[in-house]
Scaffold this motif. Sequence first.
Motif, PDB file in Angstrom:
ATOM      1  N   LEU A   1     -15.497   5.718 -18.801  1.00 56.63           N
ATOM      2  CA  LEU A   1     -14.247   4.979 -18.737  1.00 56.63           C
ATOM      3  C   LEU A   1     -13.268   5.663 -17.792  1.00 56.63           C
ATOM      4  N   PRO A   2     -12.783   4.962 -16.763  1.00 56.04           N
ATOM      5  CA  PRO A   2     -11.769   5.559 -15.884  1.00 56.04           C
ATOM      6  C   PRO A   2     -10.473   5.803 -16.653  1.00 56.04           C
ATOM      7  N   ILE A   3     -10.063   7.060 -16.740  1.00 50.18           N
ATOM      8  CA  ILE A   3      -8.883   7.438 -17.521  1.00 50.18           C
ATOM      9  C   ILE A   3      -7.669   7.676 -16.631  1.00 50.18           C
ATOM     10  N   VAL A   4      -7.884   8.303 -15.472  1.00 51.85           N
ATOM     11  CA  VAL A   4      -6.777   8.693 -14.599  1.00 51.85           C
ATOM     12  C   VAL A   4      -6.739   7.809 -13.360  1.00 51.85           C
ATOM     13  N   LEU A   5      -5.628   7.851 -12.651  1.00 53.64           N
ATOM     14  CA  LEU A   5      -5.521   7.126 -11.387  1.00 53.64           C
ATOM     15  C   LEU A   5      -6.493   7.726 -10.384  1.00 53.64           C
ATOM     16  N   SER A   6      -7.282   6.875  -9.749  1.00 55.93           N
ATOM     17  CA  SER A   6      -8.211   7.354  -8.733  1.00 55.93           C
ATOM     18  C   SER A   6      -7.454   7.619  -7.438  1.00 55.93           C
ATOM     19  N   GLU A   7      -8.130   8.254  -6.484  1.00 52.13           N
ATOM     20  CA  GLU A   7      -7.498   8.508  -5.193  1.00 52.13           C
ATOM     21  C   GLU A   7      -7.173   7.194  -4.490  1.00 52.13           C
ATOM     22  N   CYS A   8      -8.038   6.193  -4.643  1.00 46.84           N
ATOM     23  CA  CYS A   8      -7.761   4.880  -4.053  1.00 46.84           C
ATOM     24  C   CYS A   8      -6.579   4.201  -4.747  1.00 46.84           C
ATOM     25  N   ASP A   9      -6.474   4.356  -6.065  1.00 53.08           N
ATOM     26  CA  ASP A   9      -5.312   3.828  -6.778  1.00 53.08           C
ATOM     27  C   ASP A   9      -4.031   4.379  -6.169  1.00 53.08           C
ATOM     28  N   LYS A  10      -4.010   5.692  -5.960  1.00 57.05           N
ATOM     29  CA  LYS A  10      -2.808   6.361  -5.464  1.00 57.05           C
ATOM     30  C   LYS A  10      -2.457   5.893  -4.058  1.00 57.05           C
TER      31      LYS A  10
ATOM     32  N   ILE B   1      -4.584   3.529 -21.412  1.00 58.19           N
ATOM     33  CA  ILE B   1      -3.950   2.248 -21.723  1.00 58.19           C
ATOM     34  C   ILE B   1      -2.605   2.130 -21.017  1.00 58.19           C
ATOM     35  N   ILE B   2      -1.811   3.190 -21.074  1.00 59.64           N
ATOM     36  CA  ILE B   2      -0.485   3.170 -20.454  1.00 59.64           C
ATOM     37  C   ILE B   2      -0.614   2.998 -18.946  1.00 59.64           C
ATOM     38  N   ARG B   3      -1.480   3.790 -18.320  1.00 59.37           N
ATOM     39  CA  ARG B   3      -1.660   3.688 -16.863  1.00 59.37           C
ATOM     40  C   ARG B   3      -2.146   2.298 -16.468  1.00 59.37           C
ATOM     41  N   HIS B   4      -3.092   1.775 -17.227  1.00 62.80           N
ATOM     42  CA  HIS B   4      -3.694   0.476 -16.914  1.00 62.80           C
ATOM     43  C   HIS B   4      -2.672  -0.652 -17.056  1.00 62.80           C
ATOM     44  N   GLU B   5      -1.983  -0.695 -18.186  1.00 67.92           N
ATOM     45  CA  GLU B   5      -1.063  -1.809 -18.429  1.00 67.92           C
ATOM     46  C   GLU B   5       0.162  -1.750 -17.527  1.00 67.92           C
ATOM     47  N   PHE B   6       0.659  -0.562 -17.235  1.00 65.15           N
ATOM     48  CA  PHE B   6       1.791  -0.473 -16.311  1.00 65.15           C
ATOM     49  C   PHE B   6       1.336  -0.717 -14.872  1.00 65.15           C
ATOM     50  N   GLY B   7       0.043  -0.519 -14.595  1.00 66.51           N
ATOM     51  CA  GLY B   7      -0.509  -0.945 -13.311  1.00 66.51           C
ATOM     52  C   GLY B   7      -0.435  -2.455 -13.182  1.00 66.51           C
ATOM     53  N   HIS B   8      -0.773  -3.160 -14.276  1.00 72.38           N
ATOM     54  CA  HIS B   8      -0.608  -4.615 -14.281  1.00 72.38           C
ATOM     55  C   HIS B   8       0.858  -4.985 -14.048  1.00 72.38           C
TER      56      HIS B   8
ATOM     57  N   PRO C   1       8.255   1.159  -7.362  1.00 76.74           N
ATOM     58  CA  PRO C   1       9.366   1.190  -8.321  1.00 76.74           C
ATOM     59  C   PRO C   1       9.133   2.200  -9.440  1.00 76.74           C
ATOM     60  N   GLU C   2      10.236   2.775  -9.905  1.00 75.55           N
ATOM     61  CA  GLU C   2      10.192   3.725 -11.018  1.00 75.55           C
ATOM     62  C   GLU C   2      10.547   3.000 -12.307  1.00 75.55           C
ATOM     63  N   PHE C   3       9.795   3.256 -13.372  1.00 75.08           N
ATOM     64  CA  PHE C   3      10.083   2.680 -14.681  1.00 75.08           C
ATOM     65  C   PHE C   3      11.160   3.523 -15.370  1.00 75.08           C
ATOM     66  N   VAL C   4      12.239   2.879 -15.781  1.00 77.90           N
ATOM     67  CA  VAL C   4      13.328   3.584 -16.456  1.00 77.90           C
ATOM     68  C   VAL C   4      13.659   2.853 -17.748  1.00 77.90           C
ATOM     69  N   SER C   5      14.034   3.616 -18.765  1.00 73.64           N
ATOM     70  CA  SER C   5      14.386   3.034 -20.052  1.00 73.64           C
ATOM     71  C   SER C   5      15.763   2.393 -19.982  1.00 73.64           C
TER      72      SER C   5
ATOM     73  N   GLU D   1       3.404   7.817 -13.201  1.00 75.74           N
ATOM     74  CA  GLU D   1       2.433   8.414 -12.280  1.00 75.74           C
ATOM     75  C   GLU D   1       2.232   7.486 -11.080  1.00 75.74           C
ATOM     76  N   TRP D   2       2.394   6.176 -11.315  1.00 75.03           N
ATOM     77  CA  TRP D   2       2.309   5.220 -10.202  1.00 75.03           C
ATOM     78  C   TRP D   2       3.452   5.457  -9.222  1.00 75.03           C
ATOM     79  N   HIS D   3       4.657   5.648  -9.733  1.00 71.76           N
ATOM     80  CA  HIS D   3       5.815   5.919  -8.881  1.00 71.76           C
ATOM     81  C   HIS D   3       5.639   7.228  -8.126  1.00 71.76           C
ATOM     82  N   GLN D   4       5.092   8.234  -8.807  1.00 66.62           N
ATOM     83  CA  GLN D   4       4.920   9.546  -8.182  1.00 66.62           C
ATOM     84  C   GLN D   4       3.961   9.500  -7.004  1.00 66.62           C
ATOM     85  N   CYS D   5       3.067   8.513  -6.990  1.00 70.01           N
ATOM     86  CA  CYS D   5       2.149   8.382  -5.856  1.00 70.01           C
ATOM     87  C   CYS D   5       2.930   8.250  -4.557  1.00 70.01           C
ATOM     88  N   GLY D   6       3.975   7.428  -4.586  1.00 63.99           N
ATOM     89  CA  GLY D   6       4.791   7.264  -3.395  1.00 63.99           C
ATOM     90  C   GLY D   6       5.584   8.509  -3.061  1.00 63.99           C
TER      91      GLY D   6
END
Length: 268
Positions: free
Chosen positions: A231-240, A140-147, A82-86, A68-73
């Motif tokens: 608890l903030p669960i989703v990416l905020s508009e500022c995050d994006k 958890i996934i959004r937060h840790e991959f944000g880190h 960057p896109e996370f790929v396995s 979802e972080w990559h999709q922001c761009g």
Amino acid sequence: MMCYTDWMTLVEKDDGRADELWVLRDEDLWPAGNKTLKVRFLDKRIPAWPNDRRGYITEEEILMIANEWHQCGVEQGNDVVPEFVSCGADDIADIRVKFIESGRPRSKVGTAARQVKAGDPTMRLDLKSPDNCPSFYKRIIRHEFGHALGLKHEHQHPDAPLLTDPGKLREYLRQCYPGFTSEQIEKKIRVQWAALARGASQKSKYDKESVMHYLIPEEVRANKYVGPTQLPIVLSECDKTNIVLFYSKGAADEEQTPMEGSSQRLNV
């Protein structure tokens, strides 16, 4: 050791650059040449959590949420995040994920993952969700991959209001970590709770809705608490917006001044 007064006044100090606030450093960002970040899951089986009927989650689902972080761009027409790929066992991984069944999820911040010994995890995830918050694992996934992209905690933003009472927080942490020494408690406050210093790397406004923000426990809140009440669960508009701005700046800087050896992956 940080005393009560030192910590309380960290958010009030002004070195004359109040307009230059940062929640990450340029050196934490992955270079513009890293269009993808390779992720290896170190566990053959992803532990289940009680709320999911299937009892498991797939690697593909985890990466879909992380990206979802990559999709922001992509959605903003600026494909710089960057896109996370396995990746397989024979590939050089940028991010290595280990699943834990107890303990706190955590991740190295951005390019600090390069300094982790080869084969060791750079991120630890516990995807169990509390009964009252079935979508917690997505947070958890959004937060840790944000880190993993270089972001730090939003509640540590140097422009954040004073959110916690220092004495209450120390007592709370002593109860949470009964075996910790006073020095260990102070380090945890310094790393996870205290305000970051002001700097000139990246600019942003404090955002209490950021997925990188903790929900401050009621028992440690300051008297005039103005932080998130849910608890903030989703990416905020500022995050994006911010993640694209941060990586756009890094890409522009690299075009002007190429980083020597920027394509190298160290200690992965």
